[in-house]
Structures are given as C-alpha cells and as structure tokens.
Design a protein around this motif. Structure first.
Motif, PDB file in Angstrom:
ATOM      1  N   ILE A   1      25.509  27.635 -40.251  1.00 47.70           N
ATOM      2  CA  ILE A   1      26.351  28.684 -39.675  1.00 47.70           C
ATOM      3  C   ILE A   1      26.704  28.356 -38.231  1.00 47.70           C
ATOM      4  O   ILE A   1      26.108  27.468 -37.608  1.00 47.70           O
ATOM      5  CB  ILE A   1      25.640  30.055 -39.715  1.00 47.70           C
ATOM      6  N   GLY A   2      27.656  29.132 -37.695  1.00 42.30           N
ATOM      7  CA  GLY A   2      27.921  29.136 -36.267  1.00 42.30           C
ATOM      8  C   GLY A   2      28.851  28.052 -35.766  1.00 42.30           C
ATOM      9  O   GLY A   2      29.278  27.171 -36.511  1.00 42.30           O
TER      10      GLY A   2
ATOM     11  N   VAL B   1      13.684  33.722 -49.334  1.00 45.79           N
ATOM     12  CA  VAL B   1      13.530  32.900 -48.136  1.00 45.79           C
ATOM     13  C   VAL B   1      14.783  32.063 -47.954  1.00 45.79           C
ATOM     14  O   VAL B   1      15.170  31.277 -48.830  1.00 45.79           O
ATOM     15  CB  VAL B   1      12.289  31.984 -48.248  1.00 45.79           C
ATOM     16  N   LEU B   2      15.440  32.234 -46.802  1.00 47.90           N
ATOM     17  CA  LEU B   2      16.692  31.548 -46.511  1.00 47.90           C
ATOM     18  C   LEU B   2      16.520  30.672 -45.269  1.00 47.90           C
ATOM     19  O   LEU B   2      16.023  31.136 -44.245  1.00 47.90           O
ATOM     20  CB  LEU B   2      17.797  32.575 -46.268  1.00 47.90           C
ATOM     21  N   PHE B   3      16.933  29.406 -45.348  1.00 50.91           N
ATOM     22  CA  PHE B   3      16.864  28.483 -44.217  1.00 50.91           C
ATOM     23  C   PHE B   3      18.243  28.394 -43.577  1.00 50.91           C
ATOM     24  O   PHE B   3      19.238  28.135 -44.259  1.00 50.91           O
ATOM     25  CB  PHE B   3      16.406  27.101 -44.685  1.00 50.91           C
ATOM     26  N   VAL B   4      18.303  28.622 -42.261  1.00 53.52           N
ATOM     27  CA  VAL B   4      19.583  28.677 -41.549  1.00 53.52           C
ATOM     28  C   VAL B   4      19.574  27.654 -40.425  1.00 53.52           C
ATOM     29  O   VAL B   4      18.650  27.622 -39.605  1.00 53.52           O
ATOM     30  CB  VAL B   4      19.825  30.096 -40.981  1.00 53.52           C
ATOM     31  N   SER B   5      20.619  26.806 -40.377  1.00 53.66           N
ATOM     32  CA  SER B   5      20.700  25.769 -39.340  1.00 53.66           C
ATOM     33  C   SER B   5      22.113  25.690 -38.791  1.00 53.66           C
ATOM     34  O   SER B   5      23.061  26.239 -39.383  1.00 53.66           O
ATOM     35  CB  SER B   5      20.287  24.415 -39.930  1.00 53.66           C
TER      36      SER B   5
ATOM     37  N   ILE C   1      14.399  31.535 -42.039  1.00 57.26           N
ATOM     38  CA  ILE C   1      13.701  30.471 -41.319  1.00 57.26           C
ATOM     39  C   ILE C   1      14.695  29.800 -40.376  1.00 57.26           C
ATOM     40  O   ILE C   1      15.750  29.326 -40.825  1.00 57.26           O
ATOM     41  CB  ILE C   1      13.131  29.401 -42.279  1.00 57.26           C
ATOM     42  N   ASN C   2      14.411  29.781 -39.092  1.00 57.76           N
ATOM     43  CA  ASN C   2      15.249  29.061 -38.128  1.00 57.76           C
ATOM     44  C   ASN C   2      15.053  27.568 -38.374  1.00 57.76           C
ATOM     45  O   ASN C   2      14.032  26.991 -38.015  1.00 57.76           O
ATOM     46  CB  ASN C   2      14.847  29.439 -36.707  1.00 57.76           C
TER      47      ASN C   2
ATOM     48  N   LEU D   1      22.742  32.395 -34.035  1.00 58.65           N
ATOM     49  CA  LEU D   1      21.688  32.891 -34.922  1.00 58.65           C
ATOM     50  C   LEU D   1      21.492  34.405 -34.808  1.00 58.65           C
ATOM     51  O   LEU D   1      21.424  35.099 -35.842  1.00 58.65           O
ATOM     52  CB  LEU D   1      20.379  32.139 -34.667  1.00 58.65           C
ATOM     53  N   PRO D   2      21.413  34.991 -33.591  1.00 57.59           N
ATOM     54  CA  PRO D   2      21.275  36.458 -33.513  1.00 57.59           C
ATOM     55  C   PRO D   2      22.452  37.215 -34.136  1.00 57.59           C
ATOM     56  O   PRO D   2      22.244  38.281 -34.731  1.00 57.59           O
ATOM     57  CB  PRO D   2      21.192  36.718 -32.002  1.00 57.59           C
TER      58      PRO D   2
END
Length: 348
Positions: free
Chosen positions: A58-59, A36-40, A4-5, A71-72
């Motif tokens: 991340i990032g 289900v993983l939430f990534v911010s 999930i973005n 994200l990509p």
C-alpha cells in the motif's frame, strides 16, 4: 483483522529482520478469529518471505514516511485493527499496537549511530512506547533496561527469545585455519579491538569478517596499519555462503560491546563452531556456559581467548558439544507460539 507491519521485508536481512521473518513465517492465518494481514510499502519484498501469506502493498512512500503516514491512514480506513510492529519505530500515535524493541543502544550509546538515526529514535521511540498496548523484547536483560529507562511496568513487557534458523546446521566441510566474525560493520561490534587482538597472535590463521556498512551507523575508522593480507572482509553474504563459512571456520568470535540478544553465535553453534563471546549485556543470559567469554573492552582479554582456543583442541571439541546443547534452549516454533498468545491477549 490483525495487521503485521511488514516494512522489514524491504530491508536487508540482519538480526532484527531475521527475528521478524522467523516469527511471521510461523504465525497462523487467523488468531482469535481475526485474519492476519501483512502490509508493506509498494517495493520489492524479500525473497525469503513465504508468498502464500496474506501480503498486500500500500501507499505512496517508503521507509519512515510510509510507516508514519501511509500505514496509519490504511489502519484508520480499516477500523483501527490491532497492529503488530516487529521492526522499527511503529506509527507513533497509533495506540492499538504491539511493539517489539530489541535493545536500547541508541539511547545509551548515540555516538554509535548516524545523527539522523539516533535523533529520530531518541525522539520517537518514547512517544511510540507511550502509545503501545504492550512491548515485546528478546531478553530479560533488555526487559529490565526498558523498565528502568522508560518506566514501563514489567508486567507490560514480554520476553520472546530469538533462535537460530533451521537452515543453519552442520555440514560435511573440513575446518580451516581462520577465525570468523559476523556482524554489521558498526562501532558496537568492536571490530577494531578484534583486529588488534588478532594481529598480536602468532599463527597462520586468518580473520574473516562478514558484514557490510549501513547508513544507520556512524563511520567505523580502521587505521591502515591494522589491516593486512590475513584479514579478509567479505561484505554482506547470502545465507548459503554464510552457512558454509560457519562450517569451515575453526573458531567464531563475537566481541560485541552491546547486544539485546546476539543471534550470530547461536548460528555458529548450530554449525558446530566453538565460540568466543563478550561477557556483557544479554550475552551471558543467552550463552550460559557454552562459550568462552572475553572482556570486549580489553584487547588483551580478546587476544588471550583467541590464543587459548587456537591452541586447545580438546576445549574446542568440548565447546562444540556444549554449543549443540545450548541451541536446544531456543526454538522459533516455541517463540512464535508465545508471540501468537501475546497477540491473542490484546485483540479488542
């Protein structure tokens, strides 16, 4: 894995962020056997989000750069899992994704937005849609608009309604003599005409305007002679303050020029406040016969409806009851389940 973005967690909670939050709070930890993983981005996340959910940061970037670069890269490193994008443009060249798109105001009325925002959306949204497995939107009005504007098959556009959050409910406050409107301070919300109409009404009522300006939107110019001591700008309010105002206001007005769904009148109805709503775009679909409708392009129409409800107490009581019935048509649990099923259908 399903990603999930969650960049929306770094943003103020307005309509689309609230939609994303309410859906995400209800998604299970696994869908179709996939976690289900939430990534911010690596910035402070919203205090409204359930920290028990599987959130990682991340990032190196934030904003659009994070979405298009960090994200990509993360997705590629993790074997290109299904991405669910609930707010914003989404990584434009990533194909294994579900994308939510709530309205096309940026396409039809670019002058309402900042130059940078409308140019980026008008350039990148069509590219992102082209590389999307399926699209989710919030009304049948917007579904038809996406189909006509971008030639996407109707079978590939899913409608998942918004709903009022359960935090919005009737409380034991005495109603006070003021009109309330809640929105971003931007051109599409039609505040100038609302204020002009209000100034034509002879009463002791006040007009309370909740919302703040945002860099997304072009400037809103209000002549000084339109403003007076009866018009109160509160700025952005947290939910507890907003709930109190919904419960104290005598009448809620939402004379917006363009809406993909329009959550605030539902919140007002949940708090027992009768509503005046625009008769345009998605709003009649959402509010049916539970509100008084005005022509948002006509100051006279807005004034007439404000005067009408101000002077007709039985009609206000009737609209309160009809509003309570209307909100029962919309439920976040049902919408989240529908969204979950859409995700399950598109897992590789």
């Amino acid at each position: 894995m399903i990603v999930i973005n969650a960049r929306f967690l770094t943003q103020k909670i307005t309509g689309v962020q609230r939609y994303a939050l309410e859906i995400c709070k209800r998604l299970p930890k696994e869908i179709g056997g996939e976690k289900v993983l939430f990534v911010s981005p690596k910035v402070r996340s919203s205090k409204n989000f359930n920290t028990e959910l599987n959130l990682i940061q991340i990032g190196q970037f934030s904003g659009q750069l994070w979405e298009q670069l960090d994200l990509p890269i993360f997705l590629k490193k993790n074997k290109n899992p299904l991405l669910v994008n609930l707010v914003g443009i989404a990584p434009i060249f990533y194909k294994n994704k579900i994308m939510a798109l709530y309205d096309l105001a940026f396409k039809h009325y670019p002058e309402w937005f900042s130059y940078k925002f409308q140019k980026s959306y008008n350039l990148l949204i069509p590219l992102s849609l082209k590389n999307t497995k399926t699209v989710v939107t919030d009304s049948f009005y917007v579904k038809e608009d996406i189909h006509k504007t971008y030639k996407i098959k109707k079978s590939n556009i899913h409608v998942v309604y918004a709903a009022p959050s359960k935090i919005f409910h009737q409380m034991d406050f005495k109603r006070e003599n003021f009109f309330l409107t809640v929105s971003s301070i931007d051109p599409r919300k039609n505040l100038k005409r609302i204020i002009e109409a209000f100034n034509l009404i002879k009463s002791d009522y006040k007009l309370v305007i909740v919302g703040s300006k945002h860099k997304t939107f072009s400037g809103l110019s209000l002549e000084e002679n339109l403003l007076n001591e009866r018009i109160i700008f509160t700025g952005y309010l947290e939910d507890d303050e907003l709930i109190e105002l919904y419960n104290k206001a005598e009448i809620f007005i939402y004379a917006s020029l363009f809406e993909g769904f329009g959550i605030p009148p539902l919140e007002a109805q949940a708090c027992g406040c009768p509503c005046i709503v625009s008769n345009t775009t998605s709003l009649p679909e959402v509010y049916a016969d539970s509100v008084e409708y005005c022509d948002p392009h006509s100051v006279e129409s807005i004034k007439e409806k404000m005067n009408y409800l101000l002077n007709d107490h039985p009609r206000r009581i009737q609209l309160k009851k009809m509003g309570q019935l209307n909100i029962k048509r919309f439920d976040w649990d049902f919408s989240a389940k529908k969204f979950e099923n859409i995700i399950a259908e598109h897992i590789l």
